[in-house]
Structures are given as structure tokens and as C-alpha cells.
Motif scaffolding. Sequence first.
Motif, mmCIF file in Angstrom:
data_model
loop_
_atom_site.group_PDB
_atom_site.id
_atom_site.type_symbol
_atom_site.label_atom_id
_atom_site.label_comp_id
_atom_site.label_asym_id
_atom_site.label_seq_id
_atom_site.Cartn_x
_atom_site.Cartn_y
_atom_site.Cartn_z
ATOM 1 N N ALA A 19 -25.244 -1.012 -76.161
ATOM 2 C CA ALA A 19 -24.196 -0.164 -76.758
ATOM 3 C C ALA A 19 -24.723 1.225 -77.114
ATOM 4 C CB ALA A 19 -23.620 -0.849 -78.000
ATOM 5 N N THR A 20 -25.887 1.286 -77.767
ATOM 6 C CA THR A 20 -26.425 2.586 -78.170
ATOM 7 C C THR A 20 -26.790 3.439 -76.959
ATOM 8 O OG1 THR A 20 -28.609 1.532 -78.381
ATOM 9 C CG2 THR A 20 -27.304 1.790 -80.391
ATOM 10 N N GLU A 21 -27.202 2.792 -75.877
ATOM 11 C CA GLU A 21 -27.543 3.522 -74.662
ATOM 12 C C GLU A 21 -26.279 4.078 -74.005
ATOM 13 O OE1 GLU A 21 -31.539 1.050 -73.315
ATOM 14 O OE2 GLU A 21 -29.563 0.207 -72.885
ATOM 15 N N LEU A 22 -25.205 3.306 -74.027
ATOM 16 C CA LEU A 22 -23.942 3.771 -73.468
ATOM 17 C C LEU A 22 -23.409 4.962 -74.259
ATOM 18 C CD1 LEU A 22 -22.286 0.301 -72.785
ATOM 19 C CD2 LEU A 22 -22.995 1.952 -71.051
ATOM 20 N N VAL A 23 -23.528 4.896 -75.583
ATOM 21 C CA VAL A 23 -23.045 5.986 -76.438
ATOM 22 C C VAL A 23 -23.789 7.289 -76.142
ATOM 23 C CG1 VAL A 23 -22.974 6.804 -78.829
ATOM 24 C CG2 VAL A 23 -22.225 4.504 -78.293
ATOM 25 N N SER A 24 -25.066 7.174 -75.774
ATOM 26 C CA SER A 24 -25.892 8.368 -75.566
ATOM 27 C C SER A 24 -25.655 9.043 -74.220
ATOM 28 C CB SER A 24 -27.378 7.996 -75.684
ATOM 29 O OG SER A 24 -27.792 7.223 -74.571
ATOM 30 N N LEU A 25 -24.906 8.403 -73.324
ATOM 31 C CA LEU A 25 -24.708 8.961 -71.986
ATOM 32 C C LEU A 25 -23.943 10.282 -72.023
ATOM 33 C CD1 LEU A 25 -23.791 5.753 -69.939
ATOM 34 C CD2 LEU A 25 -25.952 7.005 -69.930
ATOM 35 N N GLN A 26 -24.376 11.218 -71.203
ATOM 36 C CA GLN A 26 -23.709 12.504 -71.036
ATOM 37 C C GLN A 26 -23.519 12.742 -69.532
ATOM 38 O OE1 GLN A 26 -25.728 15.638 -73.165
ATOM 39 N NE2 GLN A 26 -26.414 14.231 -74.762
ATOM 40 N N VAL A 27 -22.794 13.813 -69.201
ATOM 41 C CA VAL A 27 -22.594 14.143 -67.789
ATOM 42 C C VAL A 27 -23.936 14.314 -67.087
ATOM 43 C CG1 VAL A 27 -21.675 15.874 -66.199
ATOM 44 C CG2 VAL A 27 -20.353 15.201 -68.204
ATOM 45 N N SER A 28 -24.888 14.907 -67.807
ATOM 46 C CA SER A 28 -26.206 15.155 -67.217
ATOM 47 C C SER A 28 -27.000 13.875 -66.982
ATOM 48 C CB SER A 28 -27.010 16.103 -68.120
ATOM 49 O OG SER A 28 -27.166 15.549 -69.416
ATOM 50 N N SER A 29 -26.501 12.737 -67.511
ATOM 51 C CA SER A 29 -27.191 11.466 -67.310
ATOM 52 C C SER A 29 -26.961 10.916 -65.898
ATOM 53 C CB SER A 29 -26.714 10.429 -68.332
ATOM 54 O OG SER A 29 -26.886 10.891 -69.654
ATOM 55 N N PHE A 30 -25.979 11.481 -65.187
ATOM 56 C CA PHE A 30 -25.586 10.942 -63.885
ATOM 57 C C PHE A 30 -25.942 11.911 -62.759
ATOM 58 C CE2 PHE A 30 -22.888 9.128 -67.111
ATOM 59 C CZ PHE A 30 -22.798 7.790 -66.752
ATOM 60 N N MET A 31 -26.382 11.337 -61.656
ATOM 61 C CA MET A 31 -26.611 12.091 -60.421
ATOM 62 C C MET A 31 -25.729 11.446 -59.355
ATOM 63 S SD MET A 31 -30.751 12.613 -60.591
ATOM 64 C CE MET A 31 -30.745 13.583 -59.077
ATOM 65 N N LEU A 32 -24.555 12.023 -59.124
ATOM 66 C CA LEU A 32 -23.557 11.379 -58.274
ATOM 67 C C LEU A 32 -23.531 11.911 -56.846
ATOM 68 C CD1 LEU A 32 -20.649 11.214 -60.890
ATOM 69 C CD2 LEU A 32 -22.430 9.540 -60.408
ATOM 70 N N ASP A 33 -24.363 12.902 -56.547
ATOM 71 C CA ASP A 33 -24.424 13.424 -55.187
ATOM 72 C C ASP A 33 -25.378 12.572 -54.341
ATOM 73 O OD1 ASP A 33 -22.725 15.504 -55.873
ATOM 74 O OD2 ASP A 33 -24.393 16.775 -56.546
ATOM 75 N N GLY A 34 -25.209 12.638 -53.059
ATOM 76 C CA GLY A 34 -26.103 11.903 -52.182
ATOM 77 C C GLY A 34 -25.592 10.523 -51.852
ATOM 78 N N ASP A 35 -26.368 9.801 -51.064
ATOM 79 C CA ASP A 35 -25.959 8.475 -50.594
ATOM 80 C C ASP A 35 -26.135 7.387 -51.655
ATOM 81 O OD1 ASP A 35 -25.365 9.536 -48.127
ATOM 82 O OD2 ASP A 35 -27.403 9.221 -47.359
ATOM 83 N N GLU A 36 -27.039 7.627 -52.644
ATOM 84 C CA GLU A 36 -27.311 6.618 -53.674
ATOM 85 C C GLU A 36 -27.132 7.224 -55.070
ATOM 86 O OE1 GLU A 36 -31.084 4.838 -53.077
ATOM 87 O OE2 GLU A 36 -30.588 4.002 -51.101
ATOM 88 N N PRO A 37 -25.893 7.291 -55.549
ATOM 89 C CA PRO A 37 -25.656 7.829 -56.895
ATOM 90 C C PRO A 37 -26.422 7.022 -57.941
ATOM 91 C CG PRO A 37 -23.598 7.587 -55.679
ATOM 92 C CD PRO A 37 -24.648 6.875 -54.884
ATOM 93 N N THR A 38 -26.970 7.696 -58.939
ATOM 94 C CA THR A 38 -27.753 7.019 -59.994
ATOM 95 C C THR A 38 -27.311 7.507 -61.355
ATOM 96 O OG1 THR A 38 -29.487 8.692 -59.895
ATOM 97 C CG2 THR A 38 -29.773 6.767 -58.491
#
Length: 215
Positions: free
Chosen positions: A196-215
Motif C-alpha cells: 500500500a505505501t509503495e502504491l501511494v508513493s507512485l508518481q508519473v515519473s515512476s513509469f516508463m511506458l515507451d518501448g516494447d516493455e513498459p516498466t
Amino acid sequence: SSGAVLTPALARQVEVLPPAVLRNLVKWLILDPQRVAALRPVDDLLDEFKESLEAQNGSRKSLKQTVRNARLVVEGIGAKFLGDITPASVERYLKKRRDGGKDEVGVSVQTSNHYLTHSKQFCNWAYTNGLLSENPLRSLKKLNAETDRRLVRREYPLEVVKKLFEKLPKMTRHHGLTWQKRELLYRLALETGLRATELVSLQVSSFMLDGDEPT
């Protein structure tokens, strides 16, 4: 009255004297008033303990939990003054909390350990500030949390997950989230294992959605 320092054994005896006796010993200049500061209600000292923690600029959430747990133990054993805090009374209280009652589920060993740690921290603060001759809870040890079966991590059975998602559209907002957003959040938690605490801390910068393997 000669100004000699109390021996540890005598100091422990003094701390458990009735308040009226201690007040008289101070009045007759036999005891140092600082030593009898422990006469003040333990509730007042818990407030001072909180102020001391705040002055150290620690995490507000951690500070709040520390004071709350220490207060739960103090109130649970019925302590009015520092001298009322004993190893035996704290052990009995923690065991009672772990065992639970007829209509109450017992707390986990890990939670019991938190109670002990924070009440020991309060007593150590009192000792450091000259209100106690020693930490009365110093001999108490934490229990092995690994023996508590409630700590076993496991995956949710698929049928339970299905029931959860089936019921979501009928649920009201929770923490300001619509059921659609909650569904996305639950799916993310289930498929990534994030807490839960990790989910709360997520921001847009936490995601890399470009490319074949989004992370």
C-alpha cells in the motif's frame, strides 16, 4: 539529607514509595525534587515524551505510533505513575492482547513487539532525563514473530479476486476513489506485489511506458 547520591538499590525503593511519603521527603529536604518529578502523573510525562520526539524532527507518523503504543501499554496496566510500570505487569498486558478475548481478535506477535519497543523507549527517555534510576523494562525481550502464523504471506485465491471485482461496481467511494480507479489500483497491486505505501508513493515519473516493455 547529607547530599549523598542514592545507591541504585535505594533509588528503586524510593521510586515505589507512596506519593504522600515522597512529597514529605522532598519537603524535609531529604530527597532531591528532580528525583520526585516521577510523582507527576504518567499522562503528563507521556506528553513530554511526545514533545521530546517532536524536537528530534522524526517522522510524524512514526512519532504518533510510538506515543500511541506507549500510552496503550501504560493505560493497559493501569499505571498512574512511573513506579507503577513493572516487567510483570507489561508482560501480562501483552499476553492478554495477543490472546484476545471472547469478542476480540488477539494482536499479532509483531504488533506485541511494537508495543514493547515503544513502551521501553518511553521508559528509557524517563531514565535518561533522571526520572527513573533505570529502565524497568530493560530485561523484557521481543518474541519471535516468525512463529506467528498470521505473518505467512500468500496469494489471494483466484475465486476471491473474482468476487472482489464483481462487487466493486456496487461499492461506494473509498478514500475518494471511484470503483473504477480502485479496480485499476487493485489490479496493479495484485499483479506487481507492491504494498500500500509503495502504491501511494507512485508518481508519473515512476513509469516508463515507451518501448516494447513498459516498466
